[in-house]
Design a protein around this motif. Structure first.
Motif, PDB file in Angstrom:
ATOM      1  N   GLN A  23       0.882  -0.658   0.124  1.00 42.03           N
ATOM      2  CA  GLN A  23       0.857  -0.329  -0.138  1.00 42.03           C
ATOM      3  C   GLN A  23       1.159   1.363  -0.168  1.00 42.03           C
ATOM      4  O   GLN A  23       1.768   1.353   0.113  1.00 42.03           O
ATOM      5  CB  GLN A  23      -0.793   0.426   1.059  1.00 42.03           C
ATOM      6  CG  GLN A  23      -2.098  -1.034   1.601  1.00 42.03           C
ATOM      7  CD  GLN A  23      -2.698  -0.710   2.925  1.00 42.03           C
ATOM      8  OE1 GLN A  23      -3.213  -0.756   3.419  1.00 42.03           O
ATOM      9  NE2 GLN A  23      -3.844  -0.146   2.516  1.00 42.03           N
ATOM     10  N   THR A  24       0.287   1.891  -0.113  1.00 44.64           N
ATOM     11  CA  THR A  24       0.747   3.520  -1.007  1.00 44.64           C
ATOM     12  C   THR A  24       0.141   4.279  -0.684  1.00 44.64           C
ATOM     13  O   THR A  24      -0.999   4.823   0.205  1.00 44.64           O
ATOM     14  CB  THR A  24       1.471   4.296  -1.722  1.00 44.64           C
ATOM     15  OG1 THR A  24       2.376   2.585  -2.441  1.00 44.64           O
ATOM     16  CG2 THR A  24       2.096   5.547  -1.769  1.00 44.64           C
ATOM     17  N   LEU A  25       0.230   5.072   0.813  1.00 46.59           N
ATOM     18  CA  LEU A  25      -0.499   6.336   1.777  1.00 46.59           C
ATOM     19  C   LEU A  25      -0.222   7.372   1.717  1.00 46.59           C
ATOM     20  O   LEU A  25       0.730   7.780   2.481  1.00 46.59           O
ATOM     21  CB  LEU A  25      -1.138   5.734   2.829  1.00 46.59           C
ATOM     22  CG  LEU A  25      -1.304   4.042   3.510  1.00 46.59           C
ATOM     23  CD1 LEU A  25      -1.035   3.672   4.750  1.00 46.59           C
ATOM     24  CD2 LEU A  25      -2.847   3.416   2.643  1.00 46.59           C
ATOM     25  N   SER A  26      -1.135   8.422   0.988  1.00 44.51           N
ATOM     26  CA  SER A  26      -0.301   9.578   0.765  1.00 44.51           C
ATOM     27  C   SER A  26      -0.886  10.422   2.017  1.00 44.51           C
ATOM     28  O   SER A  26      -1.742   9.887   2.649  1.00 44.51           O
ATOM     29  CB  SER A  26      -1.159  10.073  -0.489  1.00 44.51           C
ATOM     30  OG  SER A  26      -1.088   9.570  -1.462  1.00 44.51           O
ATOM     31  N   ASN A  27      -0.015  11.431   2.871  1.00 46.46           N
ATOM     32  CA  ASN A  27      -0.248  12.632   3.253  1.00 46.46           C
ATOM     33  C   ASN A  27      -0.853  11.622   4.541  1.00 46.46           C
ATOM     34  O   ASN A  27      -2.334  11.255   5.976  1.00 46.46           O
ATOM     35  CB  ASN A  27      -1.604  13.214   3.664  1.00 46.46           C
ATOM     36  CG  ASN A  27      -1.539  13.981   2.709  1.00 46.46           C
ATOM     37  OD1 ASN A  27      -0.589  14.430   2.257  1.00 46.46           O
ATOM     38  ND2 ASN A  27      -2.810  14.308   1.547  1.00 46.46           N
ATOM     39  N   ASN A  28       0.095  10.685   5.074  1.00 47.41           N
ATOM     40  CA  ASN A  28       0.111   9.360   5.795  1.00 47.41           C
ATOM     41  C   ASN A  28       1.332   8.914   7.105  1.00 47.41           C
ATOM     42  O   ASN A  28       2.284   8.680   6.142  1.00 47.41           O
ATOM     43  CB  ASN A  28      -0.275   8.134   5.403  1.00 47.41           C
ATOM     44  CG  ASN A  28      -0.824   7.314   6.930  1.00 47.41           C
ATOM     45  OD1 ASN A  28       0.193   7.037   7.929  1.00 47.41           O
ATOM     46  ND2 ASN A  28      -2.353   6.818   6.355  1.00 47.41           N
ATOM     47  N   PRO A  29       0.985   9.434   8.181  1.00 47.28           N
ATOM     48  CA  PRO A  29       0.145  10.139   9.325  1.00 47.28           C
ATOM     49  C   PRO A  29       0.251  11.469   8.889  1.00 47.28           C
ATOM     50  O   PRO A  29      -1.004  11.461   9.559  1.00 47.28           O
ATOM     51  CB  PRO A  29       1.331  10.044  10.418  1.00 47.28           C
ATOM     52  CG  PRO A  29       2.259  10.470  10.717  1.00 47.28           C
ATOM     53  CD  PRO A  29       3.093   8.931   9.144  1.00 47.28           C
ATOM     54  N   SER A  30       0.640  12.071   8.120  1.00 50.10           N
ATOM     55  CA  SER A  30       0.570  13.648   7.734  1.00 50.10           C
ATOM     56  C   SER A  30       1.008  14.021   6.072  1.00 50.10           C
ATOM     57  O   SER A  30       2.001  13.978   6.334  1.00 50.10           O
ATOM     58  CB  SER A  30       0.040  14.169   8.875  1.00 50.10           C
ATOM     59  OG  SER A  30       1.472  14.047   9.460  1.00 50.10           O
ATOM     60  N   SER A  31       0.366  14.777   5.764  1.00 46.12           N
ATOM     61  CA  SER A  31       1.296  15.728   4.915  1.00 46.12           C
ATOM     62  C   SER A  31       2.513  15.887   5.916  1.00 46.12           C
ATOM     63  O   SER A  31       2.662  16.908   7.051  1.00 46.12           O
ATOM     64  CB  SER A  31       0.156  16.808   4.368  1.00 46.12           C
ATOM     65  OG  SER A  31       1.168  17.921   3.729  1.00 46.12           O
ATOM     66  N   PRO A  32       3.915  16.275   4.890  1.00 43.57           N
ATOM     67  CA  PRO A  32       4.274  15.829   3.808  1.00 43.57           C
ATOM     68  C   PRO A  32       4.575  14.247   4.141  1.00 43.57           C
ATOM     69  O   PRO A  32       5.984  13.872   2.721  1.00 43.57           O
ATOM     70  CB  PRO A  32       5.577  16.495   3.444  1.00 43.57           C
ATOM     71  CG  PRO A  32       6.336  16.903   4.479  1.00 43.57           C
ATOM     72  CD  PRO A  32       5.108  17.057   5.846  1.00 43.57           C
ATOM     73  N   TYR A  33       3.877  13.217   4.498  1.00 43.70           N
ATOM     74  CA  TYR A  33       5.153  12.679   4.452  1.00 43.70           C
ATOM     75  C   TYR A  33       3.986  11.145   4.207  1.00 43.70           C
ATOM     76  O   TYR A  33       2.364  11.631   4.031  1.00 43.70           O
ATOM     77  CB  TYR A  33       4.705  12.027   6.301  1.00 43.70           C
ATOM     78  CG  TYR A  33       5.840  12.085   6.949  1.00 43.70           C
ATOM     79  CD1 TYR A  33       7.281  11.765   7.221  1.00 43.70           C
ATOM     80  CD2 TYR A  33       5.294  14.200   7.223  1.00 43.70           C
ATOM     81  CE1 TYR A  33       7.744  12.497   7.680  1.00 43.70           C
ATOM     82  CE2 TYR A  33       6.580  14.238   8.376  1.00 43.70           C
ATOM     83  CZ  TYR A  33       7.932  13.637   8.164  1.00 43.70           C
ATOM     84  OH  TYR A  33       8.205  13.809   8.973  1.00 43.70           O
ATOM     85  N   THR A  34       4.849  10.448   2.840  1.00 42.35           N
ATOM     86  CA  THR A  34       4.111   9.357   2.590  1.00 42.35           C
ATOM     87  C   THR A  34       4.446   8.066   3.260  1.00 42.35           C
ATOM     88  O   THR A  34       5.288   7.328   3.539  1.00 42.35           O
ATOM     89  CB  THR A  34       4.426   8.951   1.048  1.00 42.35           C
ATOM     90  OG1 THR A  34       3.402   9.994   0.093  1.00 42.35           O
ATOM     91  CG2 THR A  34       3.628   8.145   0.555  1.00 42.35           C
ATOM     92  N   LYS A  35       3.570   6.551   3.726  1.00 41.73           N
ATOM     93  CA  LYS A  35       3.354   5.630   4.019  1.00 41.73           C
ATOM     94  C   LYS A  35       3.678   4.562   2.817  1.00 41.73           C
ATOM     95  O   LYS A  35       3.015   4.214   1.738  1.00 41.73           O
ATOM     96  CB  LYS A  35       2.422   5.424   4.593  1.00 41.73           C
ATOM     97  CG  LYS A  35       2.971   4.038   5.875  1.00 41.73           C
ATOM     98  CD  LYS A  35       2.261   3.791   6.927  1.00 41.73           C
ATOM     99  CE  LYS A  35       2.138   4.370   8.247  1.00 41.73           C
ATOM    100  NZ  LYS A  35       0.759   3.994   9.069  1.00 41.73           N
ATOM    101  N   TYR A  36       5.043   3.758   3.251  1.00 44.12           N
ATOM    102  CA  TYR A  36       4.374   2.908   2.122  1.00 44.12           C
ATOM    103  C   TYR A  36       4.762   1.714   3.012  1.00 44.12           C
ATOM    104  O   TYR A  36       5.851   1.294   3.684  1.00 44.12           O
ATOM    105  CB  TYR A  36       5.885   2.566   1.204  1.00 44.12           C
ATOM    106  CG  TYR A  36       5.832   3.948   0.542  1.00 44.12           C
ATOM    107  CD1 TYR A  36       5.494   3.839  -1.062  1.00 44.12           C
ATOM    108  CD2 TYR A  36       7.162   4.753   1.310  1.00 44.12           C
ATOM    109  CE1 TYR A  36       5.467   5.282  -1.521  1.00 44.12           C
ATOM    110  CE2 TYR A  36       7.495   6.180   0.085  1.00 44.12           C
ATOM    111  CZ  TYR A  36       6.343   5.835  -1.041  1.00 44.12           C
ATOM    112  OH  TYR A  36       5.970   7.066  -1.578  1.00 44.12           O
TER     113      TYR A  36
END
Ligand SMILES: *[C@@H]1O[C@H](CO)[C@@H](O)[C@H](O)[C@H]1NC(C)=O
Length: 364
Positions: free
Chosen positions: A247-260
């Motif tokens: 999964q690729t989760l934008s704004n996670n846990p919050s902007s400007p982070y992306t979680k892979y």
């Protein structure tokens, strides 16, 4: 080598009113590398509490790092867990993540001393051994990866901020500085990085800590390539396919982070435009460790990956990209292609430029 002072490290303690405070501990057992040790035990300690080992950045100290990690201390007060703050004995205040001693289980380096300290705390406070965790920033992130590799039976999860893969900083000297690694030029395969980690505790076949890897795209001290190398290492360990997160989760846990999300055991969190002065996220870590509600099941925008062409693009420098170099050869293991890559695209014989993912190809 000192890292820049982190602004959050200068938080004053005067405003804190908790009765408990950071305490130095001595005579806690075998301390071959001579680390100093501090512990935060909340007033309302839970029965069989959890334990977090928090490793500071270069030039840091236990008390400064407690300032950095003040949110963990507040959480310790409310949830009743213990935070252990080892302190580096090395000049420059970096952790030894470069000598054979520290890169070997019970090898007598800083990692051994930290593990012995954790063992002491586990016994003294009847810690729940299924809830022993490690966090670290910069040099401490490097140490956290080393602890995960050398004491996989002790730690159940780790969270690292702006570090490098275990073994990447090897120089053969105590607390050496490996600029090849720091500059993001130690590039190899998931298999090789996994072997490097396994070699730190040969023959071990048990469970290993799940890992969360934070890094900023604009890290000026520890090149962002190390985000990828660290994800490769633990992908190799856990059998995930590097470059293909589930999964690729934008704004996670919050902007400007992306979680892979690679799976239950590995998550990467990449901050667009974030420098080496990255903020630690206690709330996110505590959820990752299972110490707070749920296990941070993602609830925000989900971009499920459906094909290998959807590999996320990392933010790279926005300067105009010079053309790739031709008429030169890259050596074995070297990068030979990928987004933003400007070096040699031909490999020294007999190696072939092998596509790994959209970020890089490598001479294998
Ligand atoms: C730095 O580490 C890399 C592995 O990441 C290793 O190949 C290289 O020899 C090391 N450099 C020094 C100066 O020891």
């Amino acid at each position: 080598m000192k890292f820049p002072t982190l602004t959050s490290a200068v938080l004053a303690f005067a405003s804190l009113s908790e009765a408990a405070s950071l305490q130095q501990v001595t005579n806690w057992g075998s301390n071959p590398s001579g680390i100093r040790a501090y512990i935060y035990v909340p007033d309302k300690l839970a029965a069989n509490p959890a334990l977090i080992v928090a490793s500071h950045y270069c030039g840091g100290s236990a008390s400064a790092f407690q300032g950095n990690t003040i949110a963990y201390r507040s959480a310790a007060d409310s949830l009743g867990f213990i935070v252990l703050y080892p302190e580096s004995p090395n000049s420059g205040g970096c952790w030894d993540v470069s000598s054979p001693a520290s890169l070997t289980r019970d090898g007598g380096g800083d990692s051994t001393s930290i593990a012995n300290l954790a063992k002491w705390a586990i016994t003294k406070y009847s810690v729940d051994t299924s809830r022993v965790f490690a966090i670290g920033l910069s040099s401490g992130a490097m140490m956290t990866n080393v602890l995960a590799a050398t004491y996989p039976d002790m730690f159940k999860a780790g969270s690292v901020y702006a570090g490098v893969s275990a073994g990447c900083f090897r120089t053969g000297t105590v607390a050496g500085w490996n600029s090849t690694c720091a500059n993001g030029q130690s590039i190899t395969t998931p298999q090789h990085w996994a072997d490097v980690a396994r070699a730190m505790y040969p023959g071990y076949a048990g469970a290993r800590p799940k890992m969360m890897i934070y890094h900023g795209s604009s890290d000026e001290i520890i090149n962002n390539q190390n985000f990828q190398e660290t994800l490769k290492q633990w992908s190799g360990i856990f059998g995930y396919t590097y470059g293909s997160p589930q999964q690729t989760l934008s704004n996670n846990p919050s902007s400007p982070y992306t979680k892979y999300v690679y799976g239950d055991n590995l998550v990467g969190v990449y901050g667009a435009g974030i420098t080496h002065n990255i903020n630690m996220n206690a709330q996110h870590d505590l959820a990752w460790f299972g110490l707070t509600g749920g296990n941070a099941a993602p609830t925000t925008t989900t971009t499920a990956r459906t094909s290998t062409t959807a590999v996320p693009t990392f933010v790279t420098s926005t300067t105009s990209s010079p053309p790739v170099q031709t008429g030169c050869v890259a050596q074995r293991w070297a990068q030979c292609g990928g987004q933003g890559f400007t070096g040699c695209t031909a490999c020294a014989s007999p190696y072939k430029c092998t596509f790994s993912n959209n970020w890089y190809s490598q001479c294998l």
